[in-house]
Design an enzyme around this catalytic site. Structure first.
Site, PDB file in Angstrom:
ATOM      1  N   THR A 157       0.823  -1.215   0.000  1.00 10.51           N
ATOM      2  CA  THR A 157       0.000   0.000   0.000  1.00 10.51           C
ATOM      3  C   THR A 157       0.857   1.265   0.000  1.00 10.51           C
ATOM      4  O   THR A 157       1.905   1.324   0.642  1.00 10.51           O
ATOM      5  CB  THR A 157      -0.903  -0.007   1.248  1.00 10.51           C
ATOM      6  OG1 THR A 157      -1.599  -1.252   1.294  1.00 10.51           O
ATOM      7  CG2 THR A 157      -1.893   1.134   1.229  1.00 10.51           C
ATOM      8  N   PRO A 172       0.478   5.863  -0.083  1.00 14.09           N
ATOM      9  CA  PRO A 172      -0.480   6.915   0.291  1.00 14.09           C
ATOM     10  C   PRO A 172      -1.587   7.109  -0.754  1.00 14.09           C
ATOM     11  O   PRO A 172      -2.722   7.407  -0.400  1.00 14.09           O
ATOM     12  CB  PRO A 172       0.407   8.167   0.401  1.00 14.09           C
ATOM     13  CG  PRO A 172       1.754   7.622   0.778  1.00 14.09           C
ATOM     14  CD  PRO A 172       1.873   6.302   0.065  1.00 14.09           C
ATOM     15  N   ALA A 176      -2.427   4.700  -3.229  1.00 13.40           N
ATOM     16  CA  ALA A 176      -2.854   3.455  -3.888  1.00 13.40           C
ATOM     17  C   ALA A 176      -2.881   2.308  -2.887  1.00 13.40           C
ATOM     18  O   ALA A 176      -1.851   1.951  -2.316  1.00 13.40           O
ATOM     19  CB  ALA A 176      -1.911   3.105  -5.041  1.00 13.40           C
ATOM     20  N   GLY A 177      -4.115   1.756  -2.675  1.00 12.61           N
ATOM     21  CA  GLY A 177      -4.251   0.601  -1.796  1.00 12.61           C
ATOM     22  C   GLY A 177      -4.977  -0.509  -2.519  1.00 12.61           C
ATOM     23  O   GLY A 177      -4.383  -1.476  -2.984  1.00 12.61           O
ATOM     24  N   ILE A 223       2.087  -0.020   6.983  1.00 15.75           N
ATOM     25  CA  ILE A 223       2.782  -1.307   6.923  1.00 15.75           C
ATOM     26  C   ILE A 223       2.908  -1.953   8.305  1.00 15.75           C
ATOM     27  O   ILE A 223       3.589  -1.423   9.195  1.00 15.75           O
ATOM     28  CB  ILE A 223       4.167  -1.159   6.247  1.00 15.75           C
ATOM     29  CG1 ILE A 223       4.012  -0.454   4.885  1.00 15.75           C
ATOM     30  CG2 ILE A 223       4.849  -2.526   6.109  1.00 15.75           C
ATOM     31  CD1 ILE A 223       2.990  -1.077   3.940  1.00 15.75           C
ATOM     32  N   ALA A 273      -0.514  -3.290 -14.220  1.00 13.50           N
ATOM     33  CA  ALA A 273      -0.454  -4.404 -13.266  1.00 13.50           C
ATOM     34  C   ALA A 273       0.522  -5.487 -13.723  1.00 13.50           C
ATOM     35  O   ALA A 273       1.030  -6.251 -12.907  1.00 13.50           O
ATOM     36  CB  ALA A 273      -1.843  -5.002 -13.086  1.00 13.50           C
ATOM     37  N   GLN A 305      -4.254 -17.541   1.189  1.00 12.65           N
ATOM     38  CA  GLN A 305      -3.795 -17.843   2.552  1.00 12.65           C
ATOM     39  C   GLN A 305      -3.913 -16.624   3.454  1.00 12.65           C
ATOM     40  O   GLN A 305      -4.327 -16.726   4.609  1.00 12.65           O
ATOM     41  CB  GLN A 305      -2.351 -18.357   2.523  1.00 12.65           C
ATOM     42  CG  GLN A 305      -1.788 -18.561   3.924  1.00 12.65           C
ATOM     43  CD  GLN A 305      -0.592 -19.479   3.954  1.00 12.65           C
ATOM     44  OE1 GLN A 305      -0.649 -20.591   3.475  1.00 12.65           O
ATOM     45  NE2 GLN A 305       0.513 -18.999   4.514  1.00 12.65           N
ATOM     46  N   GLU A 306      -3.533 -15.458   2.913  1.00 14.00           N
ATOM     47  CA  GLU A 306      -3.616 -14.242   3.733  1.00 14.00           C
ATOM     48  C   GLU A 306      -5.054 -13.997   4.182  1.00 14.00           C
ATOM     49  O   GLU A 306      -5.328 -13.686   5.338  1.00 14.00           O
ATOM     50  CB  GLU A 306      -3.105 -13.036   2.943  1.00 14.00           C
ATOM     51  CG  GLU A 306      -3.121 -11.764   3.774  1.00 14.00           C
ATOM     52  CD  GLU A 306      -2.907 -10.486   2.966  1.00 14.00           C
ATOM     53  OE1 GLU A 306      -2.819 -10.559   1.732  1.00 14.00           O
ATOM     54  OE2 GLU A 306      -2.850  -9.420   3.587  1.00 14.00           O
ATOM     55  N   GLU A 358     -15.374  -4.454   0.190  1.00 12.98           N
ATOM     56  CA  GLU A 358     -15.899  -4.159  -1.157  1.00 12.98           C
ATOM     57  C   GLU A 358     -15.095  -4.924  -2.221  1.00 12.98           C
ATOM     58  O   GLU A 358     -15.662  -5.445  -3.192  1.00 12.98           O
ATOM     59  CB  GLU A 358     -15.829  -2.649  -1.441  1.00 12.98           C
ATOM     60  CG  GLU A 358     -16.779  -1.812  -0.607  1.00 12.98           C
ATOM     61  CD  GLU A 358     -16.389  -1.748   0.876  1.00 12.98           C
ATOM     62  OE1 GLU A 358     -15.180  -1.672   1.174  1.00 12.98           O
ATOM     63  OE2 GLU A 358     -17.293  -1.805   1.730  1.00 12.98           O
TER      64      GLU A 358
HETATM   65  C1  LIG Z   1      -4.093  -1.747  10.515  1.00 10.67           C
HETATM   66  C2  LIG Z   1      -3.711  -1.847   9.069  1.00 10.67           C
HETATM   67  C3  LIG Z   1      -2.632  -2.645   8.706  1.00 10.67           C
HETATM   68  C4  LIG Z   1      -2.240  -2.739   7.360  1.00 10.67           C
HETATM   69  N1  LIG Z   1      -1.142  -3.485   7.027  1.00 10.67           N
HETATM   70  C5  LIG Z   1      -0.689  -3.461   5.745  1.00 10.67           C
HETATM   71  C6  LIG Z   1       0.529  -4.126   5.394  1.00 10.67           C
HETATM   72  O1  LIG Z   1       1.189  -4.770   6.225  1.00 10.67           O
HETATM   73  N2  LIG Z   1       0.980  -4.020   4.120  1.00 10.67           N
HETATM   74  C7  LIG Z   1       0.289  -3.316   3.159  1.00 10.67           C
HETATM   75  O2  LIG Z   1       0.753  -3.264   2.032  1.00 10.67           O
HETATM   76  N3  LIG Z   1      -0.872  -2.685   3.467  1.00 10.67           N
HETATM   77  C8  LIG Z   1      -1.383  -2.743   4.729  1.00 10.67           C
HETATM   78  N4  LIG Z   1      -2.546  -2.086   5.046  1.00 10.67           N
HETATM   79  C9  LIG Z   1      -3.235  -1.327   4.008  1.00 10.67           C
HETATM   80  C10 LIG Z   1      -4.525  -1.991   3.518  1.00 10.67           C
HETATM   81  O3  LIG Z   1      -4.238  -3.173   2.809  1.00 10.67           O
HETATM   82  C11 LIG Z   1      -5.239  -0.946   2.654  1.00 10.67           C
HETATM   83  O4  LIG Z   1      -5.639   0.114   3.529  1.00 10.67           O
HETATM   84  C12 LIG Z   1      -6.443  -1.520   1.941  1.00 10.67           C
HETATM   85  O5  LIG Z   1      -6.045  -2.401   0.925  1.00 10.67           O
HETATM   86  C13 LIG Z   1      -7.338  -0.425   1.308  1.00 10.67           C
HETATM   87  O6  LIG Z   1      -6.580   0.466   0.546  1.00 10.67           O
HETATM   88  P1  LIG Z   1      -6.745   2.051   0.769  1.00 10.67           P
HETATM   89  O7  LIG Z   1      -6.532   2.321   2.219  1.00 10.67           O
HETATM   90  O8  LIG Z   1      -5.855   2.740  -0.178  1.00 10.67           O
HETATM   91  O9  LIG Z   1      -8.258   2.356   0.450  1.00 10.67           O
HETATM   92  P2  LIG Z   1      -8.832   2.741  -1.001  1.00 10.67           P
HETATM   93  O10 LIG Z   1      -8.377   1.749  -1.994  1.00 10.67           O
HETATM   94  O11 LIG Z   1      -8.580   4.177  -1.253  1.00 10.67           O
HETATM   95  O12 LIG Z   1     -10.394   2.523  -0.760  1.00 10.67           O
HETATM   96  C14 LIG Z   1     -11.273   3.531  -0.211  1.00 10.67           C
HETATM   97  C15 LIG Z   1     -12.697   2.966  -0.238  1.00 10.67           C
HETATM   98  O13 LIG Z   1     -13.076   2.732  -1.593  1.00 10.67           O
HETATM   99  C16 LIG Z   1     -13.483   1.393  -1.749  1.00 10.67           C
HETATM  100  N5  LIG Z   1     -13.127   0.875  -3.072  1.00 10.67           N
HETATM  101  C17 LIG Z   1     -11.895   0.893  -3.658  1.00 10.67           C
HETATM  102  N6  LIG Z   1     -11.930   0.265  -4.832  1.00 10.67           N
HETATM  103  C18 LIG Z   1     -13.203  -0.193  -4.989  1.00 10.67           C
HETATM  104  C19 LIG Z   1     -13.873  -0.952  -6.003  1.00 10.67           C
HETATM  105  N7  LIG Z   1     -13.235  -1.408  -7.093  1.00 10.67           N
HETATM  106  N8  LIG Z   1     -15.193  -1.246  -5.822  1.00 10.67           N
HETATM  107  C20 LIG Z   1     -15.850  -0.817  -4.724  1.00 10.67           C
HETATM  108  N9  LIG Z   1     -15.273  -0.104  -3.735  1.00 10.67           N
HETATM  109  C21 LIG Z   1     -13.963   0.195  -3.856  1.00 10.67           C
HETATM  110  C22 LIG Z   1     -12.768   0.629  -0.652  1.00 10.67           C
HETATM  111  O14 LIG Z   1     -13.417  -0.601  -0.354  1.00 10.67           O
HETATM  112  C23 LIG Z   1     -12.831   1.620   0.480  1.00 10.67           C
HETATM  113  O15 LIG Z   1     -14.058   1.530   1.122  1.00 10.67           O
HETATM  114  C24 LIG Z   1      -2.976  -2.033   6.375  1.00 10.67           C
HETATM  115  C25 LIG Z   1      -4.086  -1.264   6.746  1.00 10.67           C
HETATM  116  C26 LIG Z   1      -4.462  -1.178   8.075  1.00 10.67           C
HETATM  117  C27 LIG Z   1      -5.655  -0.345   8.439  1.00 10.67           C
END
Ligand SMILES: Cc1cc2nc3c(=O)[nH]c(=O)nc-3n(C[C@H](O)[C@H](O)[C@H](O)COP(=O)(O)OP(=O)(O)OC[C@H]3O[C@@H](n4cnc5c(N)ncnc54)[C@H](O)[C@@H]3O)c2cc1C
Length: 378
Positions: free
Chosen positions: A127, A129, A131-132, A158, A179, A242-243, A368
């Protein structure tokens, strides 16, 4: 809970007793202090390693040569004790398997034994800032220059980020391919240009050091690329089942622990001259919680058995994560209500469980995204 659990053998149950002792002696007495610190001490990882609790499912000579049942016992026992902030599962059930499945013999020899002993702590950084969910939008780049790569970018949220000794980093090696142009790299603590931020302030999972990571022109030898160039998307897809199963199992175990804790509470607390459990509302809420969690447990154990036979598909894993984490959220809210004002006080476990659980519907793919994966099968 009523469900029997035939997925576990006697050796799994022996390990469970050992993990319960470890949690009681080495985690619970100190957990509140770690929550205040915002980080779990490195010493805990070494103790967990010495007790055989890390990399249980990684084969010899790199790990403890168990199966995913052993890994499940560890993560469930910790979650059931209401310690969702302990970051062992990412280390053992995600970072180590990437190295096991994608690494060369030399890479496995170099990284896995030190992760098994707890000397090195693992993290995975996808993840950013901006892109998640949409990982193809990441901006972290790895540029190849002769005999090395130059890695630049920022990662956020992270798990184990501040403690991490090795981090698997997702980076773009061919931005024009989206991708299909992503690759994985292993960055080691002490490499010039790699720094981690202080643990981020969160609303829950306070004992976990969730951090930003910064990569500023880090020079990576070619041997630090994990798997094939531009193949990270396929690699990640293979590891995600698995995750997601691990997250689902943690959610269910945490829920079961809190149902027991709530049943104890409502039998002691009184209002209007009666125990809270003597109000039909409390009994019915707990009955619903037990009924639904028992159904969840049977499904998850079936997923676990399938995974131990290497038959768990990504859609079923998404169903497991969606069901478990959504149910956890709904039921914990009802359970907290039964504690009244004490439910909102930090020193009561139910409040911690409620805030800690919230993250599970977000990390490892949001609910989602799970619905999207399941919906595509229709
Ligand atoms: C406590 C914690 C630990 C974490 N640990 C890790 C880690 O170890 N390594 C790592 O890489 N990341 C980690 N993360 C990050 C986590 O994987 C991401 O926050 C998550 O994947 C969502 O990404 P984003 O925060 O960018 O949200 P966004 O992608 O910006 O999503 C915002 C909202 O939009 C919705 N949305 C996005 N795309 C779609 C779609 N196609 N259809 C419908 N709705 C959608 C989402 O569901 C969400 O509700 C962690 C997060 C937390 C809170």
């Amino acid at each position: 809970m009523q469900a029997s659990r035939p997925v576990f053998r006697d050796d799994h149950e022996m390990l469970r007793a050992q993990v319960q002792r470890f949690v009681a002696q080495e985690i619970l007495p100190f957990y509140a202090q770690w929550e205040d610190m915002g980080v779990t001490p490195r010493e805990l990882w070494r103790k967990a390693g010495a007790n055989g609790l890390l990399n249980c499912a990684i084969p010899a000579p790199w790990g403890h040569d168990g199966d995913f049942g052993h890994a499940a016992v560890v993560l469930e026992t910790i979650a059931r004790a209401n310690c969702l902030g302990i970051g062992f599962s990412i280390h053992s059930d995600m970072v180590a398997p990437y190295i096991l499945h994608l690494g060369t013999r030399e890479q496995k020899d170099r990284w896995l034994p030190r992760m098994t002993s707890g000397e090195w702590i693992g993290a995975i950084a996808m993840t950013e800032p901006d892109a998640g969910s949409d990982l193809k939008a990441i901006r972290t780049r790895a540029r190849r220059e002769h005999d090395h790569y130059v890695l630049s970018g920022v990662k956020t949220f992270i798990t184990n980020g501040a403690n991490a000794d090795i981090v698997i980093v997702l980076a773009s090696t061919a931005p024009e391919l989206g991708a299909r142009g992503l690759s994985l790299f292993v960055v080691e603590r002490g490499m010039a240009g790699f720094t981690s931020g202080a643990p981020l302030r969160k609303i829950g999972q306070h004992a976990q050091d969730t951090s930003e990571l910064f990569f500023n022109d880090v020079q990576l030898p070619l041997e630090n690329r994990l798997g094939a160039e531009n193949a990270a998307f396929e690699h990640a897809t293979a590891e995600l089942a698995q995750e997601r199963l691990a997250i689902a199992l943690r959610a269910a175990a945490s829920l079961e622990g809190m149902i027991d804790a709530t049943a104890d509470y409502v039998k002691q607390r009184k209002a209007f001259g009666r125990r809270i459990v003597d109000f039909q509302n409390a009994r019915f809420k707990l009955a619903d919680a037990i009924a639904q969690t028992t159904m969840l447990r049977v499904f998850l154990d079936d997923c676990l058995a399938r995974h131990m036979r290497l038959e768990l598909d990504p859609v079923t894993a998404a169903i497991a994560k969606l069901n478990a984490t959504e149910l956890q959220g709904r039921i914990l809210d009802d359970l907290l209500q039964m504690f009244g004002g004490y439910g909102y006080m930090a020193e009561y476990g139910i409040g911690r469980a409620w805030t800690d659980a919230r993250a599970l519907r977000i990390l490892g793919g949001t609910s989602e995204i799970m619905r999207d994966i399941i919906g595509k099968r229709i």
